[in-house]
Design a protein around this motif. Structure first.
Motif, PDB file in Angstrom:
ATOM      1  N   GLU A   1       0.884  -1.179   0.000  1.00  0.00           N
ATOM      2  CA  GLU A   1       0.000   0.000   0.000  1.00  0.00           C
ATOM      3  C   GLU A   1       0.914   1.220   0.000  1.00  0.00           C
ATOM      4  OE1 GLU A   1      -2.927  -0.215   3.075  1.00  0.00           O
ATOM      5  OE2 GLU A   1      -3.705  -2.120   2.325  1.00  0.00           O
ATOM      6  N   PRO A   2       1.356   1.622  -1.173  1.00  0.00           N
ATOM      7  CA  PRO A   2       2.429   2.611  -1.271  1.00  0.00           C
ATOM      8  C   PRO A   2       2.011   4.049  -0.986  1.00  0.00           C
ATOM      9  CG  PRO A   2       1.623   2.073  -3.449  1.00  0.00           C
ATOM     10  CD  PRO A   2       0.907   1.163  -2.488  1.00  0.00           C
ATOM     11  N   ASP A   3       2.958   4.796  -0.435  1.00  0.00           N
ATOM     12  CA  ASP A   3       2.851   6.248  -0.326  1.00  0.00           C
ATOM     13  C   ASP A   3       3.655   6.784  -1.507  1.00  0.00           C
ATOM     14  OD1 ASP A   3       3.188   8.941   0.157  1.00  0.00           O
ATOM     15  OD2 ASP A   3       3.776   8.709   2.258  1.00  0.00           O
ATOM     16  N   MET A   4       2.980   7.059  -2.597  1.00  0.00           N
ATOM     17  CA  MET A   4       3.664   7.392  -3.844  1.00  0.00           C
ATOM     18  C   MET A   4       4.507   8.660  -3.725  1.00  0.00           C
ATOM     19  SD  MET A   4       3.158   4.881  -5.800  1.00  0.00           S
ATOM     20  CE  MET A   4       3.866   5.495  -7.308  1.00  0.00           C
ATOM     21  N   LYS A   5       4.042   9.628  -2.946  1.00  0.00           N
ATOM     22  CA  LYS A   5       4.814  10.866  -2.793  1.00  0.00           C
ATOM     23  C   LYS A   5       6.153  10.560  -2.120  1.00  0.00           C
ATOM     24  CE  LYS A   5       4.518  15.567  -1.074  1.00  0.00           C
ATOM     25  NZ  LYS A   5       3.719  16.554  -0.358  1.00  0.00           N
ATOM     26  N   ALA A   6       6.130   9.749  -1.076  1.00  0.00           N
ATOM     27  CA  ALA A   6       7.372   9.392  -0.376  1.00  0.00           C
ATOM     28  C   ALA A   6       8.260   8.518  -1.258  1.00  0.00           C
ATOM     29  CB  ALA A   6       7.042   8.672   0.935  1.00  0.00           C
ATOM     30  N   LEU A   7       7.666   7.596  -1.983  1.00  0.00           N
ATOM     31  CA  LEU A   7       8.452   6.731  -2.859  1.00  0.00           C
ATOM     32  C   LEU A   7       9.140   7.530  -3.963  1.00  0.00           C
ATOM     33  CD1 LEU A   7       6.096   3.643  -3.230  1.00  0.00           C
ATOM     34  CD2 LEU A   7       8.307   3.709  -2.075  1.00  0.00           C
ATOM     35  N   ARG A   8       8.425   8.476  -4.538  1.00  0.00           N
ATOM     36  CA  ARG A   8       9.015   9.280  -5.614  1.00  0.00           C
ATOM     37  C   ARG A   8      10.136  10.184  -5.089  1.00  0.00           C
ATOM     38  NH1 ARG A   8       3.957   8.558  -7.957  1.00  0.00           N
ATOM     39  NH2 ARG A   8       4.003   8.213 -10.196  1.00  0.00           N
ATOM     40  N   ALA A   9      10.057  10.543  -3.811  1.00  0.00           N
ATOM     41  CA  ALA A   9      11.080  11.411  -3.209  1.00  0.00           C
ATOM     42  C   ALA A   9      12.397  10.661  -2.988  1.00  0.00           C
ATOM     43  CB  ALA A   9      10.567  11.987  -1.886  1.00  0.00           C
ATOM     44  N   ASP A  10      12.345   9.351  -2.906  1.00  0.00           N
ATOM     45  CA  ASP A  10      13.553   8.545  -2.662  1.00  0.00           C
ATOM     46  C   ASP A  10      13.764   7.630  -3.874  1.00  0.00           C
ATOM     47  OD1 ASP A  10      15.443   6.648  -1.863  1.00  0.00           O
ATOM     48  OD2 ASP A  10      14.613   6.434   0.155  1.00  0.00           O
ATOM     49  N   ARG A  11      14.736   7.970  -4.698  1.00  0.00           N
ATOM     50  CA  ARG A  11      14.960   7.234  -5.950  1.00  0.00           C
ATOM     51  C   ARG A  11      15.142   5.744  -5.723  1.00  0.00           C
ATOM     52  NH1 ARG A  11      18.696   5.173  -9.102  1.00  0.00           N
ATOM     53  NH2 ARG A  11      20.441   5.667  -7.761  1.00  0.00           N
ATOM     54  N   LEU A  12      15.926   5.366  -4.723  1.00  0.00           N
ATOM     55  CA  LEU A  12      16.170   3.952  -4.452  1.00  0.00           C
ATOM     56  C   LEU A  12      14.873   3.232  -4.055  1.00  0.00           C
ATOM     57  CD1 LEU A  12      18.195   1.651  -4.235  1.00  0.00           C
ATOM     58  CD2 LEU A  12      18.614   2.351  -1.870  1.00  0.00           C
ATOM     59  N   GLN A  13      14.077   3.861  -3.222  1.00  0.00           N
ATOM     60  CA  GLN A  13      12.795   3.264  -2.822  1.00  0.00           C
ATOM     61  C   GLN A  13      11.849   3.148  -4.013  1.00  0.00           C
ATOM     62  OE1 GLN A  13      13.255   1.499  -0.088  1.00  0.00           O
ATOM     63  NE2 GLN A  13      11.256   2.150   0.664  1.00  0.00           N
ATOM     64  N   PHE A  14      11.886   4.151  -4.892  1.00  0.00           N
ATOM     65  CA  PHE A  14      11.012   4.095  -6.069  1.00  0.00           C
ATOM     66  C   PHE A  14      11.425   2.955  -6.997  1.00  0.00           C
ATOM     67  CE2 PHE A  14       9.269   5.785 -10.163  1.00  0.00           C
ATOM     68  CZ  PHE A  14       7.938   5.698  -9.792  1.00  0.00           C
ATOM     69  N   VAL A  15      12.711   2.730  -7.135  1.00  0.00           N
ATOM     70  CA  VAL A  15      13.195   1.610  -7.944  1.00  0.00           C
ATOM     71  C   VAL A  15      12.740   0.287  -7.316  1.00  0.00           C
ATOM     72  CG1 VAL A  15      15.269   0.359  -8.692  1.00  0.00           C
ATOM     73  CG2 VAL A  15      15.135   2.836  -8.976  1.00  0.00           C
ATOM     74  N   ARG A  16      12.853   0.162  -5.986  1.00  0.00           N
ATOM     75  CA  ARG A  16      12.366  -1.042  -5.298  1.00  0.00           C
ATOM     76  C   ARG A  16      10.880  -1.229  -5.553  1.00  0.00           C
ATOM     77  NH1 ARG A  16      12.546  -0.833   0.373  1.00  0.00           N
ATOM     78  NH2 ARG A  16      11.995  -3.007   0.374  1.00  0.00           N
ATOM     79  N   TYR A  17      10.133  -0.130  -5.490  1.00  0.00           N
ATOM     80  CA  TYR A  17       8.691  -0.198  -5.705  1.00  0.00           C
ATOM     81  C   TYR A  17       8.369  -0.648  -7.131  1.00  0.00           C
ATOM     82  CZ  TYR A  17       3.895   1.185  -6.493  1.00  0.00           C
ATOM     83  OH  TYR A  17       2.577   1.177  -6.840  1.00  0.00           O
ATOM     84  N   LYS A  18       9.045  -0.074  -8.124  1.00  0.00           N
ATOM     85  CA  LYS A  18       8.800  -0.472  -9.517  1.00  0.00           C
ATOM     86  C   LYS A  18       9.070  -1.965  -9.697  1.00  0.00           C
ATOM     87  CE  LYS A  18      11.359   2.329 -11.905  1.00  0.00           C
ATOM     88  NZ  LYS A  18      11.963   3.212 -12.926  1.00  0.00           N
ATOM     89  N   ASN A  19      10.118  -2.455  -9.082  1.00  0.00           N
ATOM     90  CA  ASN A  19      10.433  -3.882  -9.178  1.00  0.00           C
ATOM     91  C   ASN A  19       9.406  -4.729  -8.438  1.00  0.00           C
ATOM     92  OD1 ASN A  19      12.888  -4.365 -10.782  1.00  0.00           O
ATOM     93  ND2 ASN A  19      13.725  -2.844  -9.380  1.00  0.00           N
ATOM     94  N   PHE A  20       8.891  -4.216  -7.326  1.00  0.00           N
ATOM     95  CA  PHE A  20       7.845  -4.927  -6.591  1.00  0.00           C
ATOM     96  C   PHE A  20       6.597  -5.079  -7.474  1.00  0.00           C
ATOM     97  CE2 PHE A  20       4.004  -4.808  -4.001  1.00  0.00           C
ATOM     98  CZ  PHE A  20       4.201  -5.922  -3.188  1.00  0.00           C
ATOM     99  N   VAL A  21       6.181  -4.003  -8.118  1.00  0.00           N
ATOM    100  CA  VAL A  21       4.999  -4.051  -8.992  1.00  0.00           C
ATOM    101  C   VAL A  21       5.263  -4.979 -10.179  1.00  0.00           C
ATOM    102  CG1 VAL A  21       3.467  -2.720 -10.496  1.00  0.00           C
ATOM    103  CG2 VAL A  21       4.133  -1.805  -8.267  1.00  0.00           C
TER     104      VAL A  21
END
Length: 160
Positions: free
Chosen positions: A74-94
């Motif tokens: 259940e992502p917090d997209m604003k926080a994920l987009r603010a942290d490049r590494l977390q956003f990459v992890r999220y993209k891979n999770f999806v």
């Protein structure tokens, strides 16, 4: 003078030869065909079992990933987009989730799995609508591409 040799007379112990029957050959051929059919059936059964096992393993891998990373479920997209590494992890999770459903639907294309997909994709709609590209979609089989297309119909107007 022509001499003819008399033909030997069979002894009482010898049986006269009878003409050979084709039944033995016919039965052998039938048994061969049945054997081939049985082997073909078993190969197809093994292939199907392997596909099912692989799909289950991929889905279980995704499920374990979801348990280890609840912040990505259940992502917090604003926080994920603010942290490049977390956003990459999220993209891979999806991508892992989509791949798992891609495998499952290639083996078990049942309404229950489609409902499960619809429920699990819901928290990721912002990513699916705004961040995924056609190249991303092209990495999946036709069923998943179709599902993504159907899912995007609920995106805000003007998006894909």
């Amino acid at each position: 003078m022509t001499s003819t040799t008399p033909s030997p007379t069979p002894s009482p112990q010898e049986k006269p030869k009878r003409p050979q029957s084709n039944w033995a050959q016919i039965i052998s051929a039938a048994v061969g065909v049945l054997g081939f059919a049985a082997v073909s059936f078993q190969i197809n059964l093994i292939r199907q079992n392997t596909r099912e096992t692989t799909a289950r393993q991929v889905y279980m891998s995704y499920s374990e990933s979801a348990l280890r990373n609840p912040e990505l479920v259940e992502p917090d997209m604003k926080a994920l987009r603010a942290d490049r590494l977390q956003f990459v992890r999220y993209k891979n999770f999806v991508a892992h989730m989509l791949f798992a459903y891609d495998e499952i639907l290639s083996v078990y294309d049942h309404e229950e799995w489609r409902r499960s997909f619809a429920q699990e994709i819901r928290p990721h709609m912002e990513y699916v609508c705004f961040d995924m590209t056609a190249e991303d979609d092209a990495t999946y089989f036709e069923k998943m591409r179709t599902l993504l297309k159907e899912t995007r119909k609920s995106c805000p107007t003007g998006q894909r």
